[in-house]
Design a protein around this motif. Structure first.
Motif, short mmCIF file in Angstrom:
data_model
loop_
_atom_site.label_atom_id
_atom_site.label_comp_id
_atom_site.label_asym_id
_atom_site.label_seq_id
_atom_site.Cartn_x
_atom_site.Cartn_y
_atom_site.Cartn_z
N PHE A 288 0.84 -1.20 0.00
CA PHE A 288 0.00 0.00 0.00
C PHE A 288 0.88 1.26 0.00
CE2 PHE A 288 -3.19 2.94 1.82
CZ PHE A 288 -4.27 2.63 0.99
N ILE A 289 1.93 1.25 0.83
CA ILE A 289 2.82 2.42 0.92
C ILE A 289 3.59 2.61 -0.38
CG2 ILE A 289 4.88 3.32 2.07
CD1 ILE A 289 3.90 2.01 4.64
N VAL A 290 4.21 1.54 -0.87
CA VAL A 290 5.04 1.66 -2.07
C VAL A 290 4.21 2.10 -3.27
CG1 VAL A 290 6.46 0.36 -3.70
CG2 VAL A 290 6.77 0.01 -1.25
N ALA A 291 3.05 1.47 -3.47
CA ALA A 291 2.21 1.85 -4.61
C ALA A 291 1.71 3.29 -4.47
CB ALA A 291 1.02 0.89 -4.71
N GLY A 292 1.25 3.64 -3.28
CA GLY A 292 0.74 5.00 -3.07
C GLY A 292 1.81 6.06 -3.23
N MET A 293 3.00 5.82 -2.67
CA MET A 293 4.08 6.80 -2.76
C MET A 293 4.65 6.89 -4.17
SD MET A 293 4.21 8.37 0.06
CE MET A 293 5.69 9.31 -0.34
N MET A 294 4.64 5.78 -4.90
CA MET A 294 5.07 5.83 -6.31
C MET A 294 4.17 6.79 -7.09
SD MET A 294 7.71 3.92 -7.39
CE MET A 294 7.32 3.44 -9.07
N VAL A 295 2.85 6.66 -6.88
CA VAL A 295 1.90 7.54 -7.58
C VAL A 295 2.07 8.99 -7.12
CG1 VAL A 295 -0.55 8.05 -7.91
CG2 VAL A 295 0.24 5.67 -7.92
N ALA A 296 2.21 9.19 -5.78
CA ALA A 296 2.36 10.54 -5.25
C ALA A 296 3.66 11.18 -5.75
CB ALA A 296 2.34 10.51 -3.73
N GLY A 297 4.75 10.42 -5.76
CA GLY A 297 6.03 10.94 -6.24
C GLY A 297 5.99 11.26 -7.72
N GLY B 91 9.38 8.87 -7.97
CA GLY B 91 8.42 8.08 -7.20
C GLY B 91 9.08 6.91 -6.50
N GLY B 92 10.01 6.25 -7.19
CA GLY B 92 10.75 5.15 -6.56
C GLY B 92 11.59 5.61 -5.39
N MET B 93 12.22 6.79 -5.53
CA MET B 93 13.05 7.32 -4.45
C MET B 93 12.23 7.67 -3.21
SD MET B 93 15.52 9.95 -6.51
CE MET B 93 15.74 9.69 -8.27
N LEU B 94 11.01 8.14 -3.41
CA LEU B 94 10.19 8.57 -2.28
C LEU B 94 9.37 7.45 -1.65
CD1 LEU B 94 8.74 11.97 -3.61
CD2 LEU B 94 10.92 11.52 -2.50
N VAL C 137 14.54 -4.75 -4.43
CA VAL C 137 15.19 -5.52 -5.49
C VAL C 137 14.33 -5.54 -6.74
CG1 VAL C 137 16.14 -7.76 -6.11
CG2 VAL C 137 16.35 -6.93 -3.75
N LEU C 138 13.02 -5.74 -6.56
CA LEU C 138 12.11 -5.76 -7.71
C LEU C 138 12.03 -4.38 -8.37
CD1 LEU C 138 9.17 -7.84 -6.19
CD2 LEU C 138 11.22 -8.64 -7.35
N MET C 139 11.99 -3.35 -7.56
CA MET C 139 11.88 -2.00 -8.11
C MET C 139 13.10 -1.65 -8.96
SD MET C 139 11.10 1.57 -6.15
CE MET C 139 9.60 0.89 -5.47
N MET C 140 14.29 -2.10 -8.53
CA MET C 140 15.49 -1.84 -9.32
C MET C 140 15.37 -2.47 -10.71
SD MET C 140 17.76 -0.18 -7.36
CE MET C 140 19.42 -0.64 -7.79
N ILE D 55 12.54 -3.29 -12.30
CA ILE D 55 11.48 -2.63 -13.07
C ILE D 55 11.95 -1.30 -13.63
CG2 ILE D 55 9.20 -1.56 -12.88
CD1 ILE D 55 8.53 -3.69 -10.76
N LEU D 56 12.60 -0.48 -12.80
CA LEU D 56 13.06 0.82 -13.27
C LEU D 56 14.15 0.68 -14.33
CD1 LEU D 56 13.16 2.82 -9.90
CD2 LEU D 56 11.49 3.01 -11.75
N SER D 57 15.03 -0.31 -14.16
CA SER D 57 16.08 -0.54 -15.17
C SER D 57 15.47 -0.93 -16.51
CB SER D 57 17.05 -1.62 -14.69
OG SER D 57 17.69 -1.23 -13.50
N SER D 58 14.45 -1.81 -16.46
CA SER D 58 13.80 -2.25 -17.70
C SER D 58 13.10 -1.09 -18.39
CB SER D 58 12.78 -3.36 -17.38
OG SER D 58 13.42 -4.48 -16.83
N ILE D 59 12.43 -0.25 -17.63
CA ILE D 59 11.73 0.89 -18.22
C ILE D 59 12.73 1.88 -18.82
CG2 ILE D 59 10.29 2.89 -17.69
CD1 ILE D 59 8.87 1.17 -15.61
N ALA D 60 13.85 2.10 -18.10
CA ALA D 60 14.84 3.06 -18.59
C ALA D 60 15.52 2.58 -19.87
CB ALA D 60 15.89 3.31 -17.51
N ILE D 61 15.77 1.27 -19.96
CA ILE D 61 16.51 0.74 -21.12
C ILE D 61 15.57 0.40 -22.27
CG2 ILE D 61 17.99 -1.14 -21.91
CD1 ILE D 61 19.08 -1.29 -19.03
#
Length: 751
Positions: free
Chosen positions: A111-120, A138-141, A179-182, A184-190
């Protein structure tokens, strides 16, 4: 020249690092840290804030004092600090606690990670950042700082509160999500998309290594430590525990994970052993030393010029972090059935970002998708939220009380009803099925991963090594070795998960219980057979794998004897006993002296009713029917204590009694206050009170005044006419008497 000097000289000559600058930097920041923490202690402020101020004073951004010569030196010490802090957290948060709080922690963290990703992401879009920058923001926050919260809870003496254990569980799950977020973000960036296969691989890899570490650690370490117990004095135990901590951290990095995750896993494994309290006590000075360097390094990142240039984005993002974490953390806890006060306290504790934000930022910079200006902004937000964290934790109690007083009755009823329904008693049949399914799933998961690990080691190490030694027969020898290693685990996987007594009770509750059990048995057999076929197919061919794999598996089932079954049962029992060693030692369940008499070890809590009493007045024998065989106080062990020996908080009592006597005694001995009204230890001290005419105790005796019960204070002496009198029970208090008392000075003002 000594050997040490020769080593240091050779290292300096190689240009690896300057030892003198390393020591001078450490000395400089520790002296600054000592001065600022003393100042903050005097101001009754959290110590972690003093470390941050010390870091700023030691940084190049503060020109009125000398700065550290090499910031890389401080980073080196800070990394050790993170490892030790996570190891100490693991010592207080065993796998058993993580499993018990797992459902609530996972839902809240999601709940926190999903909500803060959207808020960030939304905040980044408002500030004019690009889509990819907003996504990284969003990932950083979305991740709170484990190390900062540990330190804040320690400073505020909150680590043993119920909400603190839930917050720790959420932080651990967040670290796993990292670990999962790293990925996901790497895949989106590349690739500008999410690679599902890569993400699934990362999840599987993480689960695989966590379970392997857990199984091997729980099976090996408690037995190994207990076998060497007589040699493990304080010095040796400190070396062993720190060696295990750093060794697991290094192995974690070799497996593709972080140092901190490995340190935490090792701490969690050791938390289940009977040495946990000693290890925690021995490693506390090491944790305090290197932990302080970590927080000082955070303060060194404060750059006034960056704050003045980007003050508006920093304020906006700090507000997003604080408000977002409180909102999503509180409602995440409420969704899992926690009480309103626990939910609010948890949400207010998560109001910061930390080290993971810097990792995400570094990832974005290395991939070339993150604007350079975002990094210093995130660093400033981290420092601001770190500075405010202790204050928000302190605010959580008053805010919780205010919300409960002003919450609409109907809504309050819904929250209470939700909490009650989450803990409602279930039917007997449902409890039986839950117990059976839990054991079934854990057995299948554990043994399957162990078998897969053997297959991987065989294909990558055993067979290549055997082929180098014996080129002709190497493949066959490696395969035979693997099958021999796999045999006991294959048998354990095929062993029924249900017990005869459970099947009998299920038959009484439901006549149609056989079909699910048959399906579960078939699934277990298929998994075991497929793993064996996979190994043989990988070494030889698909035809060989299926032909010999099925044949060997059938042969294995036919040779499954009662003797093998009993041995496997003993292995499982040993594993379970190691997992619950700390609890078994506490209850004495596995430490029988004579039939129905056990030796248990219990830690005396601060609210134990006979704290401070002599053994002869404690009622342990007359009321509870038990005998005290030993008292361990720190490093001192009192064997067969006399009747005049006193009991103090923190003592570990060796108690002999029956199962029923010990079970009834445990909650009494280990009673510990967890209420909001617990006194601040800094307010409890020796003080004097001069009695006036209107004092409520004037005219009363020591007994009738009931100072101990009414004011929770201890009367030390009475000063009358410049004489100090040791008061007896018949002494009557008079105006002008000066009472010397130990207690909470705020409460004693009533006198």
């Amino acid at each position: 020249m000594t050997i040490l000097n020769m080593i240091l000289a050779s290292v300096q000559a190689a240009g690896a690092f300057n030892v003198e600058s390393l020591i001078s930097d450490l000395a400089f920041i520790l002296i600054l840290g000592a001065v600022t923490t003393l100042l903050f202690k005097w101001m009754k402020q959290p110590v972690v804030l003093g470390y941050i101020v010390a870091g700023f004073l030691a940084s190049p951004h503060f020109t009125y004092l000398p700065s550290v010569t090499t910031e890389a030196n401080i980073d080196f010490w800070a990394q050790i600090g993170i490892v030790i802090l996570l190891f100490s957290l693991g010592l207080e948060f065993s796998f058993r606690k993580l499993v018990n709080a797992g459902g609530s922690a996972v839902v809240t963290a999601l709940f926190i990670v999903a909500g803060m990703m959207v808020a960030g992401f939304a905040a980044g879009h408002i500030l004019g950042f690009s889509r990819i920058n907003s996504l990284f923001l969003g990932g950083m926050l979305s991740m709170s700082s484990t190390t900062i919260i540990i330190k804040a809870f320690t400073d505020l003496n909150l680590r043993h509160r119920k909400f603190a254990s839930l917050v720790f569980a959420v932080l651990i799950v967040e670290d796993l999500f990292a670990v999962l977020m790293m990925v996901i973000l790497s895949s989106i960036a590349i690739n500008n998309s999410v690679e599902g296969g890569e993400m699934l691989y990362s999840v599987s890899k993480l689960a695989f290594f966590l379970i392997i570490w857990f199984v091997v650690g729980v099976f090996v370490l408690p037995s190994l430590l207990n076998s060497q117990r007589r040699f493990l004095n304080s010095e040796t135990l400190l070396i062993v525990s720190m060696g295990l901590c750093l060794g697991m951290a290094v192995f974690s990095v070799a497996c593709g994970f972080s140092l901190a995750l490995g340190a935490f896993v090792m701490g969690s494994i050791l938390a289940g052993t009977s040495f946990a309290e000693r290890i925690e006590r021995l490693t506390t000075p090491v944790k305090d030393l290197f932990g302080s360097v970590f927080f000082i390094s955070v303060g060194m990142m404060v750059n006034p010029s960056v704050i003045s240039q980007y003050w508006l984005p920093i304020l906006i993002l700090s507000g997003v972090v604080i408000v977002g974490m409180i909102f999503f953390g509180t409602f995440g806890m409420l969704l899992t059935g926690q009480t309103l006060s626990v939910a609010i306290e948890s949400g207010f504790s998560l109001t910061q970002i930390g080290e993971f934000a810097f990792i995400i930022a570094s990832l974005g910079m290395s991939l070339g998708v993150l604007d350079p200006q975002i990094y210093p902004i995130v660093v400033a937000v981290s420092v601001v939220t770190t500075f405010t964290t202790p204050y928000f934790i302190r605010m959580s109690g008053p805010v919780s009380d205010y919300v409960e007083r002003h919450l609409p009755t109907r809504l309050h009823f819904l929250i209470d009803r939700y909490s009650e329904s989450a803990t409602a008693e279930q039917s007997v049949a449902k409890e039986l099925w839950q117990s059976l399914l839990k054991r079934y799933l854990w057995r299948v998961l554990l043994y399957s991963i162990v078998l897969i690990a053997i297959c991987v080691i065989t294909l990558h190490y055993i067979i290549p090594f055997a082929e180098n030694v014996a080129p002709t027969w190497g493949k066959l020898i490696g395969t035979v070795v693997a099958l021999v290693l796999m045999a006991p685990f294959l048998m354990a996987l095929t062993y029924p998960a249900s017990k005869n007594t459970e099947r009998k009770r299920l038959r009484e509750c439901n006549a149609r219980f056989d079909v699910p059990l048959i399906i579960m048995t078939v699934v277990r057999l298929l998994i075991a057979m497929i793993i064996m076929v996979y190994l043989l197919s990988s070494v030889y061919s698909m035809a060989v794998g299926w032909t010999f794999g099925v044949a060997l598996f059938i042969l294995l089932l036919l040779t499954f004897s009662k003797r093998v079954k009993a041995r496997l049962s003993r292995i499982e029992t040993r594993f379970i006993d190691n997992l619950n060693e700390r609890e078994l030692r506490r209850s004495g369940a596995k430490n029988s002296i004579v039939p129905n008499m056990h030796l248990a070890y219990m830690t005396v809590g601060y609210d134990c009713p006979f704290v401070g009493e002599q053994l002869k007045n404690s009622g342990l024998r007359s009321k509870y029917g038990v005998s005290v065989s030993s008292i361990q106080r720190g490093n001192n062990l009192i064997m067969v204590p006399g009747a005049d020996a006193r009991i103090f908080p923190g003592d570990i009592l060796g108690v002999i009694g029956s199962d029923e006597e010990l079970q009834s005694l445990i909650p009494v001995v280990e009673a510990d206050n967890d209420s909001e009204s617990a006194h601040d230890v800094e307010n409890v001290r020796l003080t004097s009170v001069k009695l006036k005419e209107g004092s409520p105790v004037v005219g009363c005796t020591v007994v009738t005044s009931r100072i101990r019960e009414r004011y929770e204070a201890l009367l030390v002496a009475v000063q009358r006419d410049d004489k100090y009198i040791q008061a007896d029970t018949s002494m009557t208090f008079a105006p002008g008497d000066v009472l010397w008392l130990v207690g909470d000075v705020e409460r004693l003002k009533e006198l």
